[in-house]
Design an enzyme around this catalytic site. Structure first.
Site, PDB file in Angstrom:
ATOM      1  N   HIS A  49     -10.077  -3.840  -5.865  1.00 51.62           N
ATOM      2  CA  HIS A  49      -8.760  -3.649  -6.132  1.00 51.62           C
ATOM      3  C   HIS A  49      -8.175  -4.622  -7.343  1.00 51.62           C
ATOM      4  O   HIS A  49      -8.669  -5.621  -7.222  1.00 51.62           O
ATOM      5  CB  HIS A  49      -7.880  -3.255  -5.174  1.00 51.62           C
ATOM      6  CG  HIS A  49      -6.576  -2.845  -5.055  1.00 51.62           C
ATOM      7  ND1 HIS A  49      -6.447  -1.451  -5.614  1.00 51.62           N
ATOM      8  CD2 HIS A  49      -5.097  -3.118  -4.829  1.00 51.62           C
ATOM      9  CE1 HIS A  49      -5.338  -0.942  -5.528  1.00 51.62           C
ATOM     10  NE2 HIS A  49      -4.533  -1.942  -5.216  1.00 51.62           N
ATOM     11  N   HIS A  87      -3.817  -6.119   1.789  1.00 52.62           N
ATOM     12  CA  HIS A  87      -3.667  -6.847   0.520  1.00 52.62           C
ATOM     13  C   HIS A  87      -2.172  -7.030   0.437  1.00 52.62           C
ATOM     14  O   HIS A  87      -1.654  -6.354   1.048  1.00 52.62           O
ATOM     15  CB  HIS A  87      -4.336  -6.170  -0.931  1.00 52.62           C
ATOM     16  CG  HIS A  87      -3.896  -4.762  -1.031  1.00 52.62           C
ATOM     17  ND1 HIS A  87      -4.138  -3.715  -0.063  1.00 52.62           N
ATOM     18  CD2 HIS A  87      -2.985  -4.073  -2.116  1.00 52.62           C
ATOM     19  CE1 HIS A  87      -3.470  -2.588  -0.710  1.00 52.62           C
ATOM     20  NE2 HIS A  87      -2.738  -2.829  -1.840  1.00 52.62           N
ATOM     21  N   ASP A 126       3.732  -1.848  -0.844  1.00 54.87           N
ATOM     22  CA  ASP A 126       3.728  -0.633   0.000  1.00 54.87           C
ATOM     23  C   ASP A 126       2.812  -0.930   1.034  1.00 54.87           C
ATOM     24  O   ASP A 126       2.637  -0.261   2.224  1.00 54.87           O
ATOM     25  CB  ASP A 126       3.197   0.764  -0.791  1.00 54.87           C
ATOM     26  CG  ASP A 126       1.841   0.601  -1.438  1.00 54.87           C
ATOM     27  OD1 ASP A 126       1.663  -0.373  -2.008  1.00 54.87           O
ATOM     28  OD2 ASP A 126       1.218   1.681  -1.354  1.00 54.87           O
TER      29      ASP A 126
END
Length: 305
Positions: free
Chosen positions: A142, A63, A67
């Protein structure tokens, strides 16, 4: 068997620490090197880990949170700087195409490498040219669109020495039988099926930022190695649910239910000074091998079943 191992380049979640770099994981699978979720600093971590740009054959992003992708510009520019001779395949959620394009064009550089893009519009098998495994994307849960990845080696056969010996098949004739599929022995035809048994291929799943959802179990089912986020502990399960993450206990319960062989926990919140509780929580629910990932560690895939 060719070398198959996970090289851990980073294990932090949103905030890196003095001990933990942002995400980054290279799966070595023979001549393949699949780089998952390169966060900031991945290129430098590769130097520490002894990973060359030429080792990378595929890049897979789960995704587009920083990070998990802010190391992509450096990786793309490095494979071009080092004149990597082979094409590199890149997989990522199609909904993040704008981010992918920006990351791949973050600054000026000479484009020399064939970067073949495979935007993922939905769950299912992915195009994996010349790969010794299949790659499947599975939707996760998410705040932004996210996919997990499952790599599966095709099933093979295991030759049975006792049956071969009983039929008088030895030495070079075994190879001849394997290549041809059948062999004439003492006037009758012996097939591979008579002197072998099925051998399942190895499998690997990569599950990053997600709350519990059906996709997690689908990815984990029966794999030899499950690399899975464990951002929180069960005591903070409310935070995991709110922000779309897993706890170490949840990850371990998934692994136990799925008959996973090796469980690799990673993507740890900076709120925890040590990870002793992550290990204890996982081992409470999962009796297989538990690895609490550390930066620059190498974790071999378990031997074939």
């Amino acid at each position: 068997m060719s070398q198959r191992e996970l090289v851990v380049l980073g294990t932090a979640s949103q905030v890196p620490t003095r001990q933990r770099n942002h995400n980054g994981y290279l799966l070595r699978w023979g001549r393949e090197g699949v780089l998952f979720d390169p966060g900031e600093g991945t290129q430098r971590q590769m130097a520490f880990a002894g990973v060359a740009a030429t080792d990378i054959t595929r890049i897979a992003l789960t995704h587009f949170h920083g990070d998990h992708c802010l190391g992509l510009p450096g990786i793309v520019q490095r494979i071009n700087l080092d004149r990597v001779a082979h094409p590199v395949d890149a997989y990522y959620p199609a909904s993040g195409q704008e981010y992918f394009d920006r990351l791949c064009s973050a600054s000026s550089f000479y484009r020399r490498v064939d970067l073949r893009t495979h935007p993922i519009a939905g769950p299912g098998p992915l195009d994996a040219p010349d790969a010794p495994f299949t790659i499947e994307a599975v939707a996760l849960s998410h705040p932004v669109e996210a996919f997990g990845y499952r790599l599966t080696e095709p099933a093979g056969v295991r030759m049975l020495p006792d049956r071969l010996a009983a039929l008088g098949i030895h030495g070079p004739r075994i190879g001849e039988l394997q290549r041809a599929g059948s062999l004439l022995v003492d006037g009758r035809t012996v097939t591979v099926a008579e002197v072998s048994e099925p051998r399942p291929g190895q499998s690997f799943a990569f599950v990053m930022d997600t709350r519990l959802c059906p996709g997690v179990a689908e990815l984990a089912a029966g794999v030899d190695m499950l690399v899975i986020e464990a951002t929180f502990l069960d005591a903070d399960a409310h935070l995991a649910e709110e922000y779309g993450h897993l706890t170490a206990g949840q990850a371990a319960r998934v692994a136990a239910d799925a008959d996973v062989r090796t469980l690799v926990l990673t993507h740890f919140s900076q709120r925890y000074r040590t990870l002793d509780d992550h290990r204890a929580e996982a081992e409470k629910h999962f009796s297989g091998e538990v690895v609490v990932a550390e930066d620059l560690h190498r974790i071999p895939l378990p031997p074939r079943r």
